[in-house]
Design a protein around this motif. Structure first.
Motif, PDB file in Angstrom:
ATOM      1  N   ASP A  95      10.670 -16.196 -12.561  1.00  0.00           N
ATOM      2  CA  ASP A  95      11.718 -15.800 -11.861  1.00  0.00           C
ATOM      3  C   ASP A  95      12.135 -17.094 -11.027  1.00  0.00           C
ATOM      4  N   LEU A  96      13.288 -17.050 -10.527  1.00  0.00           N
ATOM      5  CA  LEU A  96      13.911 -18.357  -9.648  1.00  0.00           C
ATOM      6  C   LEU A  96      13.916 -17.606  -8.477  1.00  0.00           C
ATOM      7  N   PRO A  97      13.767 -18.441  -7.267  1.00  0.00           N
ATOM      8  CA  PRO A  97      13.637 -17.975  -5.858  1.00  0.00           C
ATOM      9  C   PRO A  97      15.141 -17.371  -5.738  1.00  0.00           C
ATOM     10  N   ASP A  98      15.141 -16.526  -4.478  1.00  0.00           N
ATOM     11  CA  ASP A  98      16.290 -15.754  -4.230  1.00  0.00           C
ATOM     12  C   ASP A  98      17.608 -16.591  -3.971  1.00  0.00           C
ATOM     13  N   ASN A  99      17.605 -17.799  -3.139  1.00  0.00           N
ATOM     14  CA  ASN A  99      18.605 -18.762  -2.991  1.00  0.00           C
ATOM     15  C   ASN A  99      19.019 -19.386  -4.527  1.00  0.00           C
ATOM     16  N   ASP A 100      18.207 -19.533  -5.265  1.00  0.00           N
ATOM     17  CA  ASP A 100      18.777 -20.084  -6.692  1.00  0.00           C
ATOM     18  C   ASP A 100      19.419 -18.957  -7.273  1.00  0.00           C
ATOM     19  N   VAL A 101      18.869 -17.822  -7.215  1.00  0.00           N
ATOM     20  CA  VAL A 101      19.673 -16.800  -8.179  1.00  0.00           C
ATOM     21  C   VAL A 101      21.071 -16.550  -7.470  1.00  0.00           C
ATOM     22  N   LEU A 102      21.123 -16.692  -6.047  1.00  0.00           N
ATOM     23  CA  LEU A 102      22.510 -16.691  -5.525  1.00  0.00           C
ATOM     24  C   LEU A 102      23.561 -17.769  -5.910  1.00  0.00           C
ATOM     25  N   VAL A 103      22.684 -19.025  -6.286  1.00  0.00           N
ATOM     26  CA  VAL A 103      23.758 -19.901  -6.566  1.00  0.00           C
ATOM     27  C   VAL A 103      23.916 -19.806  -8.112  1.00  0.00           C
ATOM     28  N   LEU A 104      23.076 -19.427  -8.907  1.00  0.00           N
ATOM     29  CA  LEU A 104      23.346 -19.045 -10.336  1.00  0.00           C
ATOM     30  C   LEU A 104      24.502 -18.067 -10.422  1.00  0.00           C
ATOM     31  N   VAL A 105      24.713 -16.959  -9.717  1.00  0.00           N
ATOM     32  CA  VAL A 105      25.628 -16.051  -9.648  1.00  0.00           C
ATOM     33  C   VAL A 105      26.911 -16.595  -9.431  1.00  0.00           C
TER      34      VAL A 105
END
Length: 96
Positions: A72-82
């Motif tokens: 999994d990616l950290p939450d911040n990275d998930v938001l950036v990816l979205v």
């Protein structure tokens, strides 16, 4: 001893649903990225450079592992990816 979830106002039945919804959202994100690469909308290195330039911290190897479902990616990275995937999708529609 009272259940901490109940004492904090959480019911047990809500925890699995939240985890399930989060897992589904992550799988949707993985699917959107894989689909974009498979359909030739962008390459994985291009996606990663866009991700990095928008403030993402994961390396290309970590990103690849994420798309393969290995980590999994950290939450911040998930938001950036979205955000990056949304932007790439917008570019696809405006250039078509």
């Amino acid at each position: 001893m009272p259940d901490q979830r109940q004492s904090l106002g959480f019911e047990r039945s809500h925890a699995p649903k939240a985890v399930s919804e989060e897992s589904t959202a992550i799988e949707d994100l993985r699917g959107a990225a894989r689909s974009g690469v498979e359909h030739g909308n962008f390459t994985l290195p291009y996606l990663w450079v866009s991700f990095w330039s928008h403030g993402g911290h994961a390396g290309l190897a970590e990103m690849t592992s994420f798309f393969q479902g290995l980590q999994d990616l950290p939450d911040n990275d998930v938001l950036v990816l979205v955000s990056v995937l949304d932007e790439l999708q917008d570019q696809k529609w405006t250039s078509a």
